[in-house]
Scaffold this motif. Structure first.
Motif, mmCIF file in Angstrom:
data_model
loop_
_atom_site.group_PDB
_atom_site.id
_atom_site.type_symbol
_atom_site.label_atom_id
_atom_site.label_comp_id
_atom_site.label_asym_id
_atom_site.label_seq_id
_atom_site.Cartn_x
_atom_site.Cartn_y
_atom_site.Cartn_z
ATOM 1 N N LYS A 241 0.857 -1.195 0.000
ATOM 2 C CA LYS A 241 0.000 0.000 0.000
ATOM 3 C C LYS A 241 0.887 1.237 0.000
ATOM 4 O O LYS A 241 1.690 1.447 0.913
ATOM 5 N N SER A 242 0.752 2.065 -1.033
ATOM 6 C CA SER A 242 1.566 3.271 -1.120
ATOM 7 C C SER A 242 1.109 4.285 -0.081
ATOM 8 O O SER A 242 0.012 4.199 0.484
ATOM 9 N N VAL A 243 1.961 5.265 0.155
ATOM 10 C CA VAL A 243 1.624 6.304 1.127
ATOM 11 C C VAL A 243 0.399 7.103 0.672
ATOM 12 O O VAL A 243 -0.418 7.540 1.480
ATOM 13 N N MET A 244 0.238 7.278 -0.649
ATOM 14 C CA MET A 244 -0.945 7.987 -1.145
ATOM 15 C C MET A 244 -2.212 7.163 -0.912
ATOM 16 O O MET A 244 -3.256 7.698 -0.532
ATOM 17 N N ASP A 245 -2.114 5.841 -1.125
ATOM 18 C CA ASP A 245 -3.273 4.984 -0.856
ATOM 19 C C ASP A 245 -3.633 5.011 0.624
ATOM 20 O O ASP A 245 -4.804 5.026 0.995
ATOM 21 N N LEU A 246 -2.610 4.993 1.489
ATOM 22 C CA LEU A 246 -2.857 5.060 2.936
ATOM 23 C C LEU A 246 -3.530 6.374 3.309
ATOM 24 O O LEU A 246 -4.475 6.398 4.104
ATOM 25 N N SER A 247 -3.070 7.459 2.723
ATOM 26 C CA SER A 247 -3.659 8.778 3.004
ATOM 27 C C SER A 247 -5.124 8.823 2.575
ATOM 28 O O SER A 247 -5.986 9.318 3.315
ATOM 29 N N ARG A 248 -5.413 8.317 1.385
ATOM 30 C CA ARG A 248 -6.797 8.310 0.895
ATOM 31 C C ARG A 248 -7.680 7.428 1.780
ATOM 32 O O ARG A 248 -8.837 7.764 2.051
ATOM 33 N N GLU A 249 -7.134 6.296 2.224
ATOM 34 C CA GLU A 249 -7.901 5.391 3.086
ATOM 35 C C GLU A 249 -8.226 6.066 4.421
ATOM 36 O O GLU A 249 -9.342 5.949 4.941
ATOM 37 N N MET A 250 -7.276 6.785 4.976
ATOM 38 C CA MET A 250 -7.508 7.489 6.242
ATOM 39 C C MET A 250 -8.599 8.537 6.096
ATOM 40 O O MET A 250 -9.493 8.651 6.934
ATOM 41 N N LEU A 251 -8.531 9.292 5.012
ATOM 42 C CA LEU A 251 -9.551 10.308 4.780
ATOM 43 C C LEU A 251 -10.923 9.673 4.578
ATOM 44 O O LEU A 251 -11.935 10.168 5.089
ATOM 45 N N ASN A 252 -10.963 8.572 3.847
ATOM 46 C CA ASN A 252 -12.227 7.887 3.601
ATOM 47 C C ASN A 252 -12.858 7.408 4.905
ATOM 48 O O ASN A 252 -14.065 7.574 5.130
ATOM 49 N N LYS A 253 -12.050 6.824 5.791
ATOM 50 C CA LYS A 253 -12.573 6.348 7.072
ATOM 51 C C LYS A 253 -12.990 7.494 7.985
ATOM 52 O O LYS A 253 -13.809 7.312 8.888
#
Length: 237
Positions: A52-64
């Motif tokens: 999981k890239s850092v951008m994917d992690l960031s998007r996942e955090m925002l989504n949650k």
């Protein structure tokens, strides 16, 4: 217990992204304000996790967090670690520090202009202490005769729906500051700004006690996550 960052093999660093997707380079080229919320988070986090890239992690955090930076900023450090896989103490602390720095930057200007002319002046001065709390706190602002704030002090801390206020302690704080005016402030963690019957009763008691000591209760503010209620503005003092 926290899970240490070193126990997870992190990959997906910003440096590993394609040149067009690197938020640091984008910020240098186009200014930091050109970055999306996810890109700003990615810079603070620094790296993702295996698969999981850092951008994917960031998007996942925002989504949650329902795409709400405010909701994310209200999360405690250990809550971030529990909620987001790939976020350990180091990343959570960095993110909490970034949010706190932004809040202090916002509040710094308000606190240099410490003369209260309207309820919004008092709100902007004190909001940083109360608006993100998950428990009730009761504060007072003490003011000179010219309505300049001399102190902001916490009178009591309570639970999620109430806090006990000792009128004698509150007035002692005001007397110690030689206050001419007082503004009472407390928060409603629920976000509901409507004053309760107990809020009304306490406001009357503070007003009566202040008058006995030749002081004025100038306002009582109730602060929530999206604004405030002013007794003075509503003509309820």
């Amino acid at each position: 217990m926290f899970q240490e960052d070193k126990e997870i093999e992190f990959t997906g660093r910003i440096a590993d992204l394609s040149e067009d997707d690197r938020p640091r380079e984008k910020a240098i080229k186009n200014d930091i304000r050109s970055l999306s919320n996810a890109e700003l988070l990615a810079i603070i986090l620094g790296g993702g996790m295996q698969g999981k890239s850092v951008m994917d992690l960031s998007r996942e955090m925002l989504n949650k967090a329902h795409n709400s930076l405010y909701s994310l900023s209200c999360m405690r450090i250990n809550e971030m670690c529990r909620t987001f896989k790939g976020v350990g103490p180091a990343k959570a602390v960095s993110l909490a520090a970034a949010f706190e720095l932004g809040i202090r930057c916002r509040d710094e200007k308000a606190k240099t202009a410490n003369t209260v002319r309207t309820s919004s002046d008092a709100y902007n001065y004190i909001r940083g202490h109360l608006e993100r709390l998950d428990r009730e706190e009761f504060w007072i602002l003490t003011l000179t005769r010219a309505n300049r704030i001399t102190a902001a002090e916490c009178v009591s801390r309570g639970g999620t729906s109430a806090t006990v206020v000792d009128i004698k302690l509150l007035m002692k704080m005001a007397v110690d500051r030689l206050a001419s005016g007082i503004i009472a402030v407390h928060n409603h963690p629920s976000g509901n700004l409507r004053p309760s019957a107990e809020d009304d009763r306490l406001t009357r008691k503070i007003k009566d006690a202040a008058q006995l000591l030749d002081m004025r209760l100038l306002d009582h503010l109730i602060i929530g996550s999206e604004g405030y209620y002013s007794y003075a503005d509503q003509g309820s003092l």
